[in-house]
Write a protein that holds these residues in place. Structure first.
Motif, PDB file in Angstrom:
ATOM      1  N   UNK A  63      35.937  37.242  43.476  1.00 27.18           N
ATOM      2  CA  UNK A  63      35.266  35.967  43.669  1.00 27.18           C
ATOM      3  C   UNK A  63      34.612  35.891  45.062  1.00 27.18           C
ATOM      4  N   UNK A  64      34.998  34.947  45.900  1.00 29.43           N
ATOM      5  CA  UNK A  64      34.437  34.869  47.249  1.00 29.43           C
ATOM      6  C   UNK A  64      34.683  36.165  48.011  1.00 29.43           C
ATOM      7  N   UNK A  65      35.805  36.815  47.731  1.00 25.88           N
ATOM      8  CA  UNK A  65      36.087  38.097  48.374  1.00 25.88           C
ATOM      9  C   UNK A  65      35.047  39.148  48.055  1.00 25.88           C
ATOM     10  N   UNK A  66      34.435  39.050  46.865  1.00 23.88           N
ATOM     11  CA  UNK A  66      33.362  39.975  46.518  1.00 23.88           C
ATOM     12  C   UNK A  66      32.120  39.752  47.359  1.00 23.88           C
ATOM     13  N   UNK A  67      31.843  38.499  47.671  1.00 26.89           N
ATOM     14  CA  UNK A  67      30.706  38.172  48.533  1.00 26.89           C
ATOM     15  C   UNK A  67      30.937  38.739  49.931  1.00 26.89           C
ATOM     16  N   UNK A  82      33.283  47.285  44.483  1.00 23.82           N
ATOM     17  CA  UNK A  82      33.683  46.788  43.165  1.00 23.82           C
ATOM     18  C   UNK A  82      33.900  45.277  43.246  1.00 23.82           C
ATOM     19  N   UNK A  83      33.195  44.542  42.415  1.00 24.37           N
ATOM     20  CA  UNK A  83      33.284  43.090  42.399  1.00 24.37           C
ATOM     21  C   UNK A  83      34.054  42.625  41.169  1.00 24.37           C
ATOM     22  N   UNK A  84      34.951  41.677  41.369  1.00 26.97           N
ATOM     23  CA  UNK A  84      35.717  41.074  40.282  1.00 26.97           C
ATOM     24  C   UNK A  84      35.410  39.579  40.236  1.00 26.97           C
ATOM     25  N   UNK A  85      34.940  39.082  39.097  1.00 26.84           N
ATOM     26  CA  UNK A  85      34.660  37.639  38.960  1.00 26.84           C
ATOM     27  C   UNK A  85      33.834  37.135  40.143  1.00 26.84           C
ATOM     28  N   UNK A  86      32.765  37.827  40.458  1.00 26.20           N
ATOM     29  CA  UNK A  86      32.021  37.521  41.681  1.00 26.20           C
ATOM     30  C   UNK A  86      30.517  37.521  41.430  1.00 26.20           C
ATOM     31  N   UNK A  87      29.752  37.716  42.497  1.00 28.29           N
ATOM     32  CA  UNK A  87      28.298  37.676  42.464  1.00 28.29           C
ATOM     33  C   UNK A  87      27.733  38.901  43.163  1.00 28.29           C
ATOM     34  N   UNK A 170      32.883  43.757  37.524  1.00 26.80           N
ATOM     35  CA  UNK A 170      33.751  43.470  36.380  1.00 26.80           C
ATOM     36  C   UNK A 170      33.855  41.953  36.252  1.00 26.80           C
ATOM     37  N   UNK A 171      33.589  41.436  35.038  1.00 25.53           N
ATOM     38  CA  UNK A 171      33.498  39.985  34.895  1.00 25.53           C
ATOM     39  C   UNK A 171      34.084  39.548  33.563  1.00 25.53           C
ATOM     40  N   UNK A 172      34.749  38.411  33.552  1.00 22.36           N
ATOM     41  CA  UNK A 172      35.337  37.865  32.332  1.00 22.36           C
ATOM     42  C   UNK A 172      34.319  37.124  31.489  1.00 22.36           C
ATOM     43  N   UNK A 192      38.283  36.921  29.395  1.00 19.03           N
ATOM     44  CA  UNK A 192      38.764  36.807  30.772  1.00 19.03           C
ATOM     45  C   UNK A 192      38.181  35.596  31.463  1.00 19.03           C
ATOM     46  N   UNK A 193      39.024  34.812  32.146  1.00 19.13           N
ATOM     47  CA  UNK A 193      38.570  33.678  32.932  1.00 19.13           C
ATOM     48  C   UNK A 193      38.309  34.098  34.370  1.00 19.13           C
ATOM     49  N   UNK A 194      38.133  33.130  35.251  1.00 21.59           N
ATOM     50  CA  UNK A 194      37.818  33.458  36.645  1.00 21.59           C
ATOM     51  C   UNK A 194      38.961  34.219  37.309  1.00 21.59           C
ATOM     52  N   UNK A 195      40.203  33.880  36.957  1.00 25.81           N
ATOM     53  CA  UNK A 195      41.347  34.604  37.503  1.00 25.81           C
ATOM     54  C   UNK A 195      41.920  35.567  36.460  1.00 25.81           C
ATOM     55  N   UNK A 196      41.028  36.369  35.890  1.00 24.94           N
ATOM     56  CA  UNK A 196      41.430  37.352  34.880  1.00 24.94           C
ATOM     57  C   UNK A 196      42.353  38.419  35.454  1.00 24.94           C
ATOM     58  N   UNK A 197      42.402  38.536  36.779  1.00 25.24           N
ATOM     59  CA  UNK A 197      43.309  39.518  37.398  1.00 25.24           C
ATOM     60  C   UNK A 197      44.764  39.180  37.100  1.00 25.24           C
ATOM     61  N   UNK A 198      45.016  37.952  36.663  1.00 24.36           N
ATOM     62  CA  UNK A 198      46.376  37.551  36.307  1.00 24.36           C
ATOM     63  C   UNK A 198      46.681  37.851  34.842  1.00 24.36           C
ATOM     64  N   UNK A 199      46.001  37.168  33.930  1.00 26.68           N
ATOM     65  CA  UNK A 199      46.370  37.309  32.515  1.00 26.68           C
ATOM     66  C   UNK A 199      45.661  38.453  31.794  1.00 26.68           C
ATOM     67  N   UNK A 200      44.665  39.068  32.420  1.00 25.73           N
ATOM     68  CA  UNK A 200      43.998  40.238  31.848  1.00 25.73           C
ATOM     69  C   UNK A 200      44.144  41.438  32.785  1.00 25.73           C
ATOM     70  N   UNK A 201      45.297  41.491  33.463  1.00 25.09           N
ATOM     71  CA  UNK A 201      45.514  42.522  34.488  1.00 25.09           C
ATOM     72  C   UNK A 201      45.433  43.934  33.918  1.00 25.09           C
ATOM     73  N   UNK A 202      45.929  44.145  32.710  1.00 22.41           N
ATOM     74  CA  UNK A 202      45.911  45.485  32.104  1.00 22.41           C
ATOM     75  C   UNK A 202      44.471  45.961  31.907  1.00 22.41           C
TER      76      UNK A 202
END
Length: 212
Positions: A63-67, A82-87, A170-172, A192-202
């Protein structure tokens, strides 16, 4: 062993990555530092780069960390970004956010509401599981309002147009905060939602290891 530096989301920390499989990687979680008054993102990233101790690392940002990781990759040689749920660029910022930034509407947001563990906030971030709700509540409680205010201003006014030569996104498919329709070329995590690192961690972990 690959040297990997991970940037968490806005106001969050490494707790949101607790379910990711990062075996075989030498991981450092970058710690947020307090922004200076009216500090631009490039200067903030430059100060944050003092935490990067390895040459040509892999940067992963949520997210913001990707920016922030994107700005960091302009400062130091970076093997992969590598960007996760970001821009990736300003063009991917939702139109509503850009309009808010242009009119400075984001400055009248009651930021205390953004820190509230409400049903709406959980829905927005895609928080469903009980354990994730508990973690979400703790992360919100620990989020500094001044940092939140500064970061949102930075996000809505971000003007990046450069793409790193080794960029992976990588985006949900169900991200409500940064809808995938704006994301362009991405690796999709279904449902995957915005915090897919939690419930879509696999699924996220598998995608990361394929890239790395």
């Amino acid at each position: 062993m690959k040297k990997v530096y991970i940037f968490s989301g806005l106001g969050a920390d490494e707790r949101v990555f607790k379910y990711l499989d990062l075996t075989g990687l030498e991981v450092t979680f970058v710690k947020w530092i307090k922004p200076q008054v009216n500090e631009i993102l490039a200067d903030y990233a430059k100060r944050l780069s003092a935490q990067i101790k390895d040459e040509n690392p892999i940067l992963i940002g949520l997210s913001f960390g990707g920016i922030v990781a994107t700005e960091m990759s302009k400062i130091i040689p970076t093997e992969k970004l590598i960007l996760l749920s970001s821009l990736k660029t300003r063009n991917e910022i939702p139109l509503l956010y850009r309009i808010a930034g242009k009119l400075n509407l984001h400055k009248i947001i009651p930021y205390s509401l953004l820190k509230s563990n409400t049903f709406f906030n959980r829905w927005l971030f895609g928080i469903i599981r009980k354990n994730d709700k508990d973690l979400f509540q703790k992360v919100l409680a620990d989020t500094d309002i001044d940092f939140l205010r500064w970061a949102i201003n930075v996000i809505v006014k971000w003007d990046n147009q450069l793409l790193h030569p080794q960029l992976y996104h990588i985006h949900g498919s169900k991200d409500k905060i940064l809808p995938i329709r704006n994301a362009g070329n991405v690796i999709v995590i279904e449902n995957g939602g915005h915090l897919m690192v939690l419930d879509k961690a696999k699924q996220v972990s598998e995608a990361l290891h394929k890239i790395i």
